[in-house]
Design a protein around this motif. Structure first.
Motif, PDB file in Angstrom:
ATOM      1  N   ARG A  44       1.273  16.376  26.056  1.00  0.00           N
ATOM      2  CA  ARG A  44       0.542  15.161  25.705  1.00  0.00           C
ATOM      3  C   ARG A  44       1.362  13.924  26.063  1.00  0.00           C
ATOM      4  N   ASP A  45       2.680  13.963  25.787  1.00  0.00           N
ATOM      5  CA  ASP A  45       3.539  12.830  26.139  1.00  0.00           C
ATOM      6  C   ASP A  45       3.619  12.645  27.649  1.00  0.00           C
ATOM      7  N   LEU A  46       3.692  13.753  28.393  1.00  0.00           N
ATOM      8  CA  LEU A  46       3.767  13.681  29.846  1.00  0.00           C
ATOM      9  C   LEU A  46       2.491  13.082  30.432  1.00  0.00           C
ATOM     10  N   ILE A  47       1.335  13.500  29.931  1.00  0.00           N
ATOM     11  CA  ILE A  47       0.064  12.956  30.404  1.00  0.00           C
ATOM     12  C   ILE A  47      -0.030  11.465  30.089  1.00  0.00           C
ATOM     13  N   HIS A  48       0.419  11.084  28.889  1.00  0.00           N
ATOM     14  CA  HIS A  48       0.380   9.669  28.507  1.00  0.00           C
ATOM     15  C   HIS A  48       1.256   8.832  29.439  1.00  0.00           C
ATOM     16  N   LYS A  49       2.453   9.333  29.775  1.00  0.00           N
ATOM     17  CA  LYS A  49       3.347   8.602  30.671  1.00  0.00           C
ATOM     18  C   LYS A  49       2.748   8.507  32.066  1.00  0.00           C
ATOM     19  N   TYR A  50       2.108   9.581  32.539  1.00  0.00           N
ATOM     20  CA  TYR A  50       1.481   9.593  33.852  1.00  0.00           C
ATOM     21  C   TYR A  50       0.347   8.565  33.920  1.00  0.00           C
ATOM     22  N   GLN A  51      -0.490   8.550  32.898  1.00  0.00           N
ATOM     23  CA  GLN A  51      -1.604   7.595  32.884  1.00  0.00           C
ATOM     24  C   GLN A  51      -1.095   6.163  32.812  1.00  0.00           C
TER      25      GLN A  51
END
Length: 72
Positions: A44-51
């Motif tokens: 979830r943190d990785l997706i948030h950083k990517y977005q």
């Protein structure tokens, strides 16, 4: 009269403590999370950083404004 008032105050304190304990929220950072839970949090943190990175670079899709009023 005084003993009934003490019982009422004691009941009120116990009741308040019960309500407060049920309203408390458990934070995942401070609990013993399983490996699956840790991986979900990391994903979830990785997706948030990517977005966030995509939006900073201006790569977000922009929806069209709609049909052209001059078309018909």
């Amino acid at each position: 009269m005084a003993s009934s008032m003490r019982v009422f105050v004691l009941f009120l304190i116990v009741f308040t403590l019960l309500v407060v304990s049920y309203e408390a929220r458990v934070l995942t950072e401070f609990t013993n999370v399983s490996e699956k839970g840790k991986s979900e949090i990391l994903l979830r943190d990785l997706i948030h950083k990517y977005q966030k990175k995509r939006s900073m670079l201006g790569l977000e899709r922009i929806s069209p404004a709609g049909p052209d009023p001059q078309h018909h």
